[in-house]
Write an enzyme that holds these catalytic residues in place. Structure first.
Site, mmCIF file in Angstrom:
data_model
loop_
_atom_site.group_PDB
_atom_site.id
_atom_site.type_symbol
_atom_site.label_atom_id
_atom_site.label_comp_id
_atom_site.label_asym_id
_atom_site.label_seq_id
_atom_site.Cartn_x
_atom_site.Cartn_y
_atom_site.Cartn_z
ATOM 1 N N TRP A 123 54.309 -23.345 -20.334
ATOM 2 C CA TRP A 123 55.287 -22.336 -20.733
ATOM 3 C C TRP A 123 56.309 -22.983 -21.648
ATOM 4 C CZ3 TRP A 123 60.644 -22.232 -20.065
ATOM 5 C CH2 TRP A 123 61.273 -21.065 -20.540
ATOM 6 N N GLU A 160 51.431 -19.302 -20.136
ATOM 7 C CA GLU A 160 52.342 -18.337 -19.512
ATOM 8 C C GLU A 160 53.238 -17.665 -20.544
ATOM 9 O OE1 GLU A 160 55.987 -18.273 -16.208
ATOM 10 O OE2 GLU A 160 54.818 -20.101 -16.547
ATOM 11 N N LYS A 198 56.310 -14.675 -21.658
ATOM 12 C CA LYS A 198 57.617 -14.215 -21.201
ATOM 13 C C LYS A 198 58.077 -13.082 -22.108
ATOM 14 C CE LYS A 198 61.989 -16.023 -19.457
ATOM 15 N NZ LYS A 198 62.760 -17.237 -19.149
ATOM 16 N N ASP A 234 53.531 -13.952 -14.718
ATOM 17 C CA ASP A 234 54.749 -14.171 -13.946
ATOM 18 C C ASP A 234 55.430 -12.823 -13.738
ATOM 19 O OD1 ASP A 234 57.631 -14.632 -13.429
ATOM 20 O OD2 ASP A 234 57.126 -16.746 -13.693
ATOM 21 N N HIS A 280 58.452 -11.963 -15.845
ATOM 22 C CA HIS A 280 58.382 -12.130 -17.294
ATOM 23 C C HIS A 280 57.955 -10.877 -18.040
ATOM 24 C CE1 HIS A 280 58.189 -16.827 -17.385
ATOM 25 N NE2 HIS A 280 59.215 -16.353 -16.705
ATOM 26 N N HIS A 310 52.406 -16.126 -10.882
ATOM 27 C CA HIS A 310 53.718 -16.609 -10.466
ATOM 28 C C HIS A 310 54.467 -15.450 -9.819
ATOM 29 C CE1 HIS A 310 54.447 -20.546 -12.917
ATOM 30 N NE2 HIS A 310 53.418 -20.620 -12.091
ATOM 31 N N ASP A 318 64.634 -11.742 -16.162
ATOM 32 C CA ASP A 318 63.948 -12.813 -15.444
ATOM 33 C C ASP A 318 64.948 -13.639 -14.641
ATOM 34 O OD1 ASP A 318 62.083 -14.633 -14.570
ATOM 35 O OD2 ASP A 318 62.175 -15.828 -16.385
ATOM 36 N N ASP A 326 64.638 -14.313 -11.332
ATOM 37 C CA ASP A 326 63.925 -15.152 -10.361
ATOM 38 C C ASP A 326 64.586 -15.174 -8.998
ATOM 39 O OD1 ASP A 326 61.716 -16.073 -11.931
ATOM 40 O OD2 ASP A 326 63.116 -17.277 -13.077
ATOM 41 N N ASP A 373 57.695 -18.721 -8.139
ATOM 42 C CA ASP A 373 58.623 -19.147 -9.192
ATOM 43 C C ASP A 373 59.926 -18.390 -9.031
ATOM 44 O OD1 ASP A 373 59.921 -20.091 -11.373
ATOM 45 O OD2 ASP A 373 58.473 -19.408 -12.855
#
Length: 414
Positions: free
Chosen positions: A181, A222, A224, A255, A258, A282, A290, A292, A322
């Site tokens: 990423w 990955e 985003k 993810d 993302h 993820h 994002d 997380d 993640d």
């Protein structure tokens, strides 16, 4: 076997569901727990000069791991509260060495203590090159940077990371996923997106040119949507990496944080799986963007687990976590998040799939809806408690006491 579980097992059996089979299957599903929750994505380098690239942990809860040994101790505690046998996802910035290599100089020996520890713990390792938090990433451009010298620096870092991941996989007898990423993008609207994406593609091609053994290492890419400082354009978008993964035969990392907050990432699994051999997942919880957050046992996680089971994708999907939250106990975040992923998988494994698919195939959506809603009242918690008891990990108040006691023990860290 507890009386409570015995009653639950009989209840599920009335629906044609074998709870014992579900427990056995759940025990075989490893989750790759991410190291960076334990220290707020700081790492153990000295040759850094930035924290850029859209990576930001908020909060200052006491107890952050400051050394590899402290981080490993925290991980050991967390694994002891999580049923099953899992993995660790390690970033390149978490090297453990007295040397001071820059990112383009890292070698396997700088991570050997992690491999020795993993052997002792009986867990596998996954790996990630670190394309952020470095002076050469200050422009939020790395592999797509217009400066060839900067691109070459990051290409070399990527090559070395792949080699390290392959050696980890060989040493542990379990293929390491090497997930790529990069934070590349623009804060304001760019004029030439194509040039940046062409540079990224060419850099990736150079990085991945050496065919390393799939038994030791698998590459993943990955995407985003956007991040801090790249609000206008992310070079490595979902469309870019989906096409790249299909053409080049890498894993595609999805993810959950993302994508746009209204997108259903679970819906993407079956769509991309028709064109890919394997998927890297993820699991995260975005809030507005994002951010997380620690994952909850909410609809998004339940949908993701259900899709993995109903589409028969468990053997083709690497599940990793993640998230990073420095406003709460970091070890508790690991434990709660990982267990929630397992709970979601267990619920999916306890679905009456034959009845649901039969109704759906017959276009009997009334029965499908009735079954789905009635099933929500079944005693999942009793099956989960039995799983934890068999794995000798706590639940309920004993778990809370364990989490509180460990947090109190590490709270004095500076």
């Amino acid at each position: 076997m507890s009386k409570t579980y015995d009653m639950a097992r009989e209840t599920f059996a009335q629906w044609g569901i074998d709870s014992e089979s579900a427990l056995q299957r759940l025990a075989t599903i490893p989750i790759s727990m991410h190291c960076w929750q334990g220290d707020d994505v700081v790492g153990f380098e000295t040759k850094t000069g930035s924290s850029g690239g859209g990576i930001q942990a908020t909060g200052n809860h006491p107890g952050r791991a400051r050394t590899p040994d402290e981080l490993r101790a925290d991980l050991e505690f967390a694994y002891a509260q999580i049923p099953g046998n899992h993995r660790l996802n390690l970033h390149a910035m978490y090297l453990d060495t007295e040397e001071n290599p820059d990112r383009d100089e890292i070698e396997f020996r700088h991570f050997a203590p992690w491999v020795d520890w993993a052997k002792g713990q009986g867990i596998g390792l996954d790996f990630n090159p670190t394309f952020f938090a470095h002076a050469k990433a200050d422009d939020n451009l790395t592999l797509s940077h217009p400066d060839k010298g900067i691109r070459d620096f990051w290409i070399e870092h990527g090559k070395r990371s792949r080699e390290i991941a392959a050696q980890m996989g060989a040493a542990l007898g379990s293929a390491a996923v090497n997930n790529i990423w990069v934070p590349d993008g623009y804060k304001d609207t760019p004029i030439d997106r194509m040039a940046a994406r062409a540079r990224l593609e060419a850099s990736l091609d150079q990085m991945l040119a050496d065919p390393l053994g799939a038994a030791e290492m698998r590459d993943a890419v990955e995407s985003k949507l956007f991040g801090i400082g790249v609000e206008a354009c992310t070079v490595g978008s979902h469309e870019f990496y989906m096409g790249y993964a299909i053409r080049k035969g890498t894993l595609l990392c999805l993810d959950m944080g993302h994508f746009h907050p209204t997108e259903n990432v679970a819906d993407k699994l079956s769509a991309v799986s028709l064109s890919l051999d394997e998927i890297l997942l993820h699991v995260s919880r975005p809030m507005r963007w994002d951010s997380d957050h620690v994952i909850l046992l909410d609809d998004s996680i339940l949908s993701m687990a259900q899709e993995l089971v109903t589409a028969d994708l468990l053997d083709r999907t690497r599940i990793g976590l993640d998230f990073f939250d420095a406003t709460i106990s970091r070890t508790a975040a690991w434990v709660i998040g990982t267990r929630n992923m397992q709970k979601a998988l267990l619920r999916a494994l306890l679905l009456p799939l034959d009845q649901l698919t039969k109704a759906e195939t017959a276009l009997d959506y009334t029965t499908r809806l009735t079954l789905t809603e009635e099933f929500k009242d079944l005693p999942f918690g009793a099956v989960w408690d039995e799983f934890c008891a068999r794995q000798d990990v706590p639940t309920g108040l004993p778990l809370i006491r364990e989490l509180d006691a460990y947090q109190a023990a590490v709270a004095s860290r500076g």
